[in-house]
Scaffold this active site. Structure first.
Site, mmCIF file in Angstrom:
data_model
loop_
_atom_site.group_PDB
_atom_site.id
_atom_site.type_symbol
_atom_site.label_atom_id
_atom_site.label_comp_id
_atom_site.label_asym_id
_atom_site.label_seq_id
_atom_site.Cartn_x
_atom_site.Cartn_y
_atom_site.Cartn_z
ATOM 1 N N MET A 98 52.727 16.242 37.274
ATOM 2 C CA MET A 98 53.650 16.930 37.595
ATOM 3 C C MET A 98 54.372 18.295 36.756
ATOM 4 S SD MET A 98 57.092 17.060 40.212
ATOM 5 C CE MET A 98 58.151 16.336 39.446
ATOM 6 N N ASN A 99 54.476 19.321 36.846
ATOM 7 C CA ASN A 99 55.589 19.820 35.913
ATOM 8 C C ASN A 99 56.376 20.741 36.528
ATOM 9 O OD1 ASN A 99 52.782 21.165 35.093
ATOM 10 N ND2 ASN A 99 54.005 23.032 34.483
ATOM 11 N N ASP A 100 56.645 21.720 36.397
ATOM 12 C CA ASP A 100 57.977 22.534 37.146
ATOM 13 C C ASP A 100 57.531 22.591 38.048
ATOM 14 O OD1 ASP A 100 56.897 24.094 34.356
ATOM 15 O OD2 ASP A 100 56.756 25.992 35.291
ATOM 16 N N GLN A 144 54.584 22.254 39.916
ATOM 17 C CA GLN A 144 53.496 22.042 39.505
ATOM 18 C C GLN A 144 52.589 20.734 39.142
ATOM 19 O OE1 GLN A 144 52.162 25.220 36.526
ATOM 20 N NE2 GLN A 144 52.550 25.736 39.276
ATOM 21 N N TRP A 149 48.282 17.795 31.845
ATOM 22 C CA TRP A 149 48.126 18.367 32.560
ATOM 23 C C TRP A 149 46.853 19.419 33.007
ATOM 24 C CZ3 TRP A 149 46.365 23.925 31.325
ATOM 25 C CH2 TRP A 149 47.831 24.970 32.449
ATOM 26 N N PHE A 197 49.917 28.986 39.988
ATOM 27 C CA PHE A 197 51.456 28.220 37.817
ATOM 28 C C PHE A 197 52.345 28.911 38.703
ATOM 29 C CE2 PHE A 197 49.832 29.207 32.774
ATOM 30 C CZ PHE A 197 48.659 28.222 33.011
ATOM 31 N N ARG A 236 54.161 36.046 33.420
ATOM 32 C CA ARG A 236 54.217 34.624 34.246
ATOM 33 C C ARG A 236 55.522 34.626 35.190
ATOM 34 N NH1 ARG A 236 51.892 31.779 29.692
ATOM 35 N NH2 ARG A 236 53.724 30.606 28.948
ATOM 36 N N ASP A 237 55.165 33.857 36.190
ATOM 37 C CA ASP A 237 56.667 32.775 36.321
ATOM 38 C C ASP A 237 57.705 33.712 37.098
ATOM 39 O OD1 ASP A 237 55.643 30.838 35.750
ATOM 40 O OD2 ASP A 237 56.573 30.586 32.990
ATOM 41 N N GLU A 282 59.773 31.383 29.390
ATOM 42 C CA GLU A 282 58.987 31.277 30.695
ATOM 43 C C GLU A 282 60.467 30.818 32.422
ATOM 44 O OE1 GLU A 282 55.010 28.832 29.006
ATOM 45 O OE2 GLU A 282 56.664 27.239 28.811
ATOM 46 N N TRP A 328 57.843 19.783 26.484
ATOM 47 C CA TRP A 328 56.770 19.832 27.141
ATOM 48 C C TRP A 328 55.519 19.371 25.171
ATOM 49 C CZ3 TRP A 328 53.277 20.569 29.987
ATOM 50 C CH2 TRP A 328 53.127 21.585 30.497
HETATM 51 C C1 FRU Z 1 56.514 26.475 32.316
HETATM 52 C C2 FRU Z 1 55.138 26.336 32.755
HETATM 53 C C3 FRU Z 1 54.855 27.721 32.972
HETATM 54 C C4 FRU Z 1 53.557 28.032 34.230
HETATM 55 C C5 FRU Z 1 53.396 26.430 34.612
HETATM 56 C C6 FRU Z 1 52.539 25.941 34.148
HETATM 57 O O1 FRU Z 1 56.530 24.792 32.222
HETATM 58 O O2 FRU Z 1 54.136 27.268 31.607
HETATM 59 O O3 FRU Z 1 55.378 29.185 32.634
HETATM 60 O O4 FRU Z 1 53.495 28.502 34.731
HETATM 61 O O5 FRU Z 1 54.078 25.395 33.232
HETATM 62 O O6 FRU Z 1 51.671 24.880 34.747
#
Ligand code: FRU
Length: 506
Positions: A47-49, A65, A73, A105, A179-180, A234, A320
């Site tokens: 998992m991330n964001d 994510q 990842w 994303f 993105r985002d 981001e 990260w």
């Molecule tokens: C931030 C990021 C976002 C991107 C996502 C990809 O942690 O790099 O910019 O959308 O993670 O997993």
């Protein structure tokens, strides 16, 4: 790529995909020592964001994510969880899978109450997710326009999701990092409601407007030559918050990787005004949301009931620099505590405060008052709260192996020191002490300890440190060296471990 090249690529990715699937077969586990007791973590995999935070009919939706097939990842999906109390989370089936336009994303979700998108009906308005498509094939082939924005919608309160047939809704103008999208509804001067999108575009933030979530017009951009630029920008968000003097301010959150104050990724913010696509910061000061190393990509919940009268936020509790190598086995990463964000004033300078959501108080199981200098902890899942009575203070959490994490204030610096806090050999810089200056009076501290994290809130969030910790044996004891009084230990035992099937819990 010619047909043969394409076939080879497709075959290779199928073959290795299958191998990878085999290799990563694992059983989700709650018995891993670092599984959080009251922070959200995925049942299995990466998992991330946090993504798509939206409240609807008594439920806080949390998307994230997610790569369910591995603990590092990979092709991004949107995982999904819901909570009624922000403490206990129920993980639901994956909401969004990669498709021919790309992997999914980060992004946001809104409740389209008036069905402006026509993706639902007036009687049953949709939830709409706005996310980035990341086309890995295009990226590999050397394109620069491989990130675009797409929509998905749900007409059953977030249970199931369909992709919008005419995706993408925002094409890439030739910017690699594009993105985002975080979308919110604003009311313009003429009383008209429009959707406003903040989007990260390499080293700046772009603002777009739409009447219906499908057609977007660029209004303006912000960030060139201002703020911290040690890495790519981001996960932005524009917030409208009340200042203590009653005036309204716009606050722009911008996550950045690398270049944070403690190395790696971190979130900065700007305070100012926003008018017709132009964000004007009040000053050029660089401000950070959190002075610990492990808080990134945080955003707020959309569609909270008005009567809650709060801005509710959550972040990814990692960095990260080492997120993919931390010592967990069947899952990787947790989120921070949900926090309430507000503005406060220090000698005429506005800053952001993030306090633990009030719901955490309801999660307290038992309260112990600490008399004397040290105490055993009732469990490794505790909140310790104290009044600060002197200029300097110090609190140490330790285990029987001599591992410790020290929180103190000395010479105007607040520090969270994890140099001797357990496993750290997975990253050169992990075993470090992290400090931040505090020029105003420190009056209280709340420390949230979970199986693999500590969150320190000075003055209920005027200064915050979020740090991962991997003790070889659970934390057992708290010792106060000086400067603290009215100490309480509040037991928060295991309120929100994922509910795994019995057979899987081994
Ligand atoms: C931030 C990021 C976002 C991107 C996502 C990809 O942690 O790099 O910019 O959308 O993670 O997993």
């Amino acid at each position: 790529m010619n047909l043969k090249g394409w076939l080879i690529a497709a075959y290779t990715s199928l073959f290795f995909g299958a191998c990878a699937q085999k290799e990563i077969k694992f059983t989700p586990s709650n018995s891993e020592p670092f599984r959080p007791g009251y922070h959200f973590s995925p049942k299995q995999g990466w998992m991330n964001d946090p993504n798509g935070l939206v409240y609807l009919d008594g439920e806080y939706h949390l998307f994230f994510q997610h790569y369910p097939d591995s603990t590092v990842w990979g092709p991004m999906h949107w995982g999904h969880a819901v909570s009624k109390d922000l403490v206990t989370w129920e993980e639901l089936p994956i909401a969004l899978f990669p498709d021919s336009l790309g992997t999914i994303f980060s992004g946001s979700a809104v409740y389209d109450a008036e069905n402006s998108s026509e993706l639902g009906t007036k009687e049953n308005p949709p939830l709409v997710a706005i996310f980035t498509y990341h086309n890995a094939v295009g990226e590999k082939e050397g394109a620069i326009d491989f990130q675009t924005q797409g929509l998905a919608y749900s007409v059953d309160k977030g249970k199931t999701w369909s992709k919008y047939a005419a995706n993408p809704v925002l094409l890439n103008p030739g910017i690699r990092d594009f993105r985002d999208p975080k979308v919110t509804q604003i009311t313009k001067e003429d009383g008209k409601k429009v959707w406003l999108m903040t989007l990260a575009a390499k080293d700046r933030i772009q603002f777009y407007e739409s009447p219906n979530l499908k057609v977007w017009t660029l209004l303006g951009e912000f960030g060139q030559g201002i703020g911290a630029h040690g890495g790519v920008w981001e996960c932005p968000e524009l917030l409208f918050l009340k200042a203590p003097d009653g005036s309204q301010k716009w606050v722009l959150l911008v996550s950045m990787n690398p270049g944070g104050p403690q190395k790696g990724s971190a979130t900065q913010y700007f305070i100012g005004d926003f008018n017709r696509g132009v964000f004007t910061p009040d000053d050029t000061m660089i401000r950070w949301l959190d002075y610990g190393p492990d808080n990134y990509a945080g955003v707020t919940w959309a569609n909270l009931p008005k009567e809650q009268n709060r801005t509710l936020w959550i972040g990814w509790m990692s960095n990260w620099d080492y997120a993919q190598v931390v010592p967990t086995k069947t899952w990787r990463s947790a989120l921070t505590l949900p926090r309430e964000i507000s503005l406060f004033d220090v000698d005429g300078t506005l800053l952001l405060k993030s306090a633990p959501a009030i719901e955490l108080e309801k999660a307290r199981k038992t309260t112990y008052e600490l008399s004397g200098e040290e105490s055993l902890l009732p469990s490794p899942f505790v909140e310790i709260s104290a009044e600060i009575t002197q200029e300097n203070f110090s609190m140490t959490l330790s285990n029987e192996l001599g591992e410790e994490v020290v929180i103190n204030k000395e010479m105007g610096l607040v520090t969270v020191d994890r140099r001797k806090a357990g496993k750290a050999n997975f990253n050169r810089d992990f075993a470090a002490a992290h400090s931040a200056p505090m020029s105003w009076k420190a009056e209280s501290v709340r420390v949230f300890l979970d199986a693999s994290s500590i969150e320190v809130f000075v003055n209920d969030g005027e200064l915050v440190f979020t740090s991962l910790l991997f003790p070889t044996s659970p934390w057992k004891k708290v010792t106060l060296i000086q400067g603290l009084d009215d100490v309480e230990i509040l037991d928060l035992q295991e309120s929100s471990k994922p509910s795994l099937e019995k057979k899987a819990d081994n």
